[in-house]
Scaffold this motif. Sequence first.
Motif, short mmCIF file in Angstrom:
data_model
loop_
_atom_site.label_atom_id
_atom_site.label_comp_id
_atom_site.label_asym_id
_atom_site.label_seq_id
_atom_site.Cartn_x
_atom_site.Cartn_y
_atom_site.Cartn_z
N VAL A 130 0.83 -1.21 0.00
CA VAL A 130 0.00 0.00 0.00
C VAL A 130 0.86 1.26 0.00
CG1 VAL A 130 -1.84 1.22 1.25
CG2 VAL A 130 -1.78 -1.26 1.24
N TYR A 131 2.11 1.12 0.43
CA TYR A 131 2.97 2.29 0.58
C TYR A 131 3.48 2.77 -0.78
CZ TYR A 131 6.91 5.29 1.59
OH TYR A 131 7.77 6.36 1.62
N TRP A 132 3.41 4.08 -0.96
CA TRP A 132 4.06 4.72 -2.10
C TRP A 132 4.23 6.19 -1.78
CZ3 TRP A 132 0.77 6.55 -6.75
CH2 TRP A 132 -0.49 6.95 -6.32
N ASP A 133 5.20 6.80 -2.44
CA ASP A 133 5.51 8.20 -2.16
C ASP A 133 4.64 9.17 -2.93
OD1 ASP A 133 7.40 8.02 -0.19
OD2 ASP A 133 9.10 7.88 -1.57
N GLY A 134 3.94 8.69 -3.94
CA GLY A 134 3.10 9.58 -4.75
C GLY A 134 2.96 9.04 -6.16
N PRO A 135 2.29 9.78 -7.04
CA PRO A 135 2.03 9.31 -8.41
C PRO A 135 3.28 8.94 -9.19
CG PRO A 135 0.73 11.26 -7.90
CD PRO A 135 1.70 11.09 -6.78
N ASP A 136 4.41 9.51 -8.82
CA ASP A 136 5.65 9.23 -9.56
C ASP A 136 6.45 8.08 -8.96
OD1 ASP A 136 5.13 11.33 -11.31
OD2 ASP A 136 6.07 12.79 -9.97
N ASP A 137 5.92 7.45 -7.91
CA ASP A 137 6.65 6.38 -7.24
C ASP A 137 6.40 5.05 -7.96
OD1 ASP A 137 8.10 4.86 -5.49
OD2 ASP A 137 6.55 4.80 -3.94
N LEU A 138 6.98 4.89 -9.12
CA LEU A 138 6.81 3.68 -9.91
C LEU A 138 8.14 2.95 -10.06
CD1 LEU A 138 4.47 5.09 -12.70
CD2 LEU A 138 3.85 4.02 -10.53
N ARG A 139 9.06 3.19 -9.13
CA ARG A 139 10.37 2.57 -9.21
C ARG A 139 10.28 1.09 -8.85
NH1 ARG A 139 9.55 5.03 -4.57
NH2 ARG A 139 10.33 4.17 -2.62
N GLU A 140 11.41 0.43 -8.94
CA GLU A 140 11.45 -1.02 -8.73
C GLU A 140 10.89 -1.42 -7.38
OE1 GLU A 140 14.72 -4.65 -8.40
OE2 GLU A 140 15.35 -2.64 -8.97
N SER A 141 11.20 -0.65 -6.34
CA SER A 141 10.76 -1.02 -5.00
C SER A 141 9.46 -0.32 -4.61
CB SER A 141 11.86 -0.65 -3.98
OG SER A 141 12.14 0.74 -4.02
N GLY A 142 8.74 0.18 -5.58
CA GLY A 142 7.50 0.88 -5.30
C GLY A 142 6.31 -0.05 -5.15
N ILE A 143 5.13 0.48 -5.48
CA ILE A 143 3.88 -0.20 -5.18
C ILE A 143 3.74 -1.54 -5.90
CG2 ILE A 143 2.61 1.01 -7.00
CD1 ILE A 143 0.25 1.17 -5.04
N PHE A 144 4.22 -1.64 -7.14
CA PHE A 144 4.10 -2.90 -7.90
C PHE A 144 5.04 -3.97 -7.35
CE2 PHE A 144 3.17 0.62 -10.85
CZ PHE A 144 1.83 0.35 -11.06
N TYR A 145 6.17 -3.53 -6.85
CA TYR A 145 7.18 -4.45 -6.34
C TYR A 145 6.61 -5.35 -5.24
CZ TYR A 145 11.50 -5.77 -3.82
OH TYR A 145 12.50 -6.44 -3.18
N TRP A 146 5.98 -4.76 -4.24
CA TRP A 146 5.48 -5.53 -3.10
C TRP A 146 4.25 -6.34 -3.48
CZ3 TRP A 146 8.84 -6.14 0.50
CH2 TRP A 146 9.77 -5.13 0.78
N SER A 147 3.43 -5.80 -4.35
CA SER A 147 2.25 -6.54 -4.79
C SER A 147 2.65 -7.83 -5.49
CB SER A 147 1.40 -5.67 -5.72
OG SER A 147 0.26 -6.38 -6.16
N HIS A 148 3.63 -7.76 -6.37
CA HIS A 148 4.08 -8.93 -7.10
C HIS A 148 4.77 -9.94 -6.18
CE1 HIS A 148 4.24 -6.28 -10.98
NE2 HIS A 148 3.02 -6.48 -10.52
N ILE A 149 5.56 -9.44 -5.24
CA ILE A 149 6.21 -10.34 -4.28
C ILE A 149 5.17 -11.07 -3.44
CG2 ILE A 149 7.54 -10.38 -2.13
CD1 ILE A 149 9.44 -8.40 -3.30
N GLY A 150 4.16 -10.35 -2.98
CA GLY A 150 3.12 -10.96 -2.16
C GLY A 150 2.39 -12.08 -2.90
N ILE A 151 2.05 -11.83 -4.15
CA ILE A 151 1.35 -12.85 -4.94
C ILE A 151 2.24 -14.08 -5.13
CG2 ILE A 151 0.41 -13.37 -7.22
CD1 ILE A 151 -0.46 -10.40 -7.34
N ALA A 152 3.51 -13.84 -5.45
CA ALA A 152 4.44 -14.96 -5.66
C ALA A 152 4.62 -15.78 -4.39
CB ALA A 152 5.79 -14.42 -6.15
N LEU A 153 4.79 -15.11 -3.25
CA LEU A 153 4.95 -15.82 -1.98
C LEU A 153 3.70 -16.63 -1.63
CD1 LEU A 153 6.72 -13.12 0.24
CD2 LEU A 153 7.74 -15.19 -0.71
N ALA A 154 2.53 -16.02 -1.85
CA ALA A 154 1.28 -16.69 -1.52
C ALA A 154 1.07 -17.92 -2.41
CB ALA A 154 0.11 -15.73 -1.69
#
Length: 316
Positions: A130-154
């Motif tokens: 859920v964490y992100w710094d703002g609309p421009d926070d699309l870096r590797e460790s941003g919002i998509f990073y954790w979402s993809h890790i969570g799905i893979a782990l689950a």
Amino acid sequence: MATSLALTPPPLDLDPLELSILERRGTFGLPPRQISDHLVNVFFSLIAPTLPVVDQDDFMRAYHGSGCDLSLLLLQAIYTIASRSFGGHGDLEDPDLTPRAFYKEAKALYDAGYEQNPTAILQAVVLLSVYWDGPDDLRESGIFYWSHIGIALAQTQGLHTTERYSLLDPADKGLLKRIWWTLYTRDRSVAAAFGRPAHINLADCTVEPLTEEDFVHSGSAQQTHARYFLQYIKLCQIMDLGPCVNLASRAAGPRPRRDVEAARCELKLHEWLASCPMEFLWRPAAHSFWAAMLQSVFHTIVCQLHLSQKQSSRSS
């Protein structure tokens, strides 16, 4: 003075250099108890209903030292997202108490492999998504990073399959099912918000639908939160029916097929609105926070549906 909690000790096989780095960066230093208590309260009152991945009763027993050790990774993840909604306390102007500071500590713990409990790791990853710094926070460790890790782990743990839950007691079964379905809602909401493909295909999943019984052991103060989340899942499933997150159907495929998908999506939206419990139907004269949250998701889908139809007509 930092609060004193019974936290999980570092794993025995943790690289001494990694442990030294964590200590030097102050990862084990926690905010004052008053701040910590308030952040935890903010989390369970405002955030946990939308991300029901932590059993409140179990967490609070550990937090007050009457249960098992408390996961430091999970605690830092809770601090991270709760501090964004904290407000009204000058202490959070301290640079060590900002969401960004808490996020760095949580990520450092995750990267070092400090937490060994797979469920606690999943819980923390979901919260960090859920964490992100703002609309421009699309870096590797941003919002998509954790979402993809969570799905893979689950998926690695089999949370998408019925077999994974067959031998679990009701409390553990409910918790893991809530984690999986929360990941599903995050996957759909991120895809809808940023126009990216979804990563969970329900056709590949055999996990049972979430029910109110799966919240019985969650420690929720009221079943309203459980009913809210079940309605939220229904709206996320409607996204799968049309071009809301199905990007392939926006860019390719015959227009008649896209029109049929859009019509199905619109029909399901009307059905959801007609069957939605009165407590979640937002009305200006009787404002309800949770009803407003669902209505905002509903109208987001409507807007995306109209946008996709407009793009389809232009391309024809």
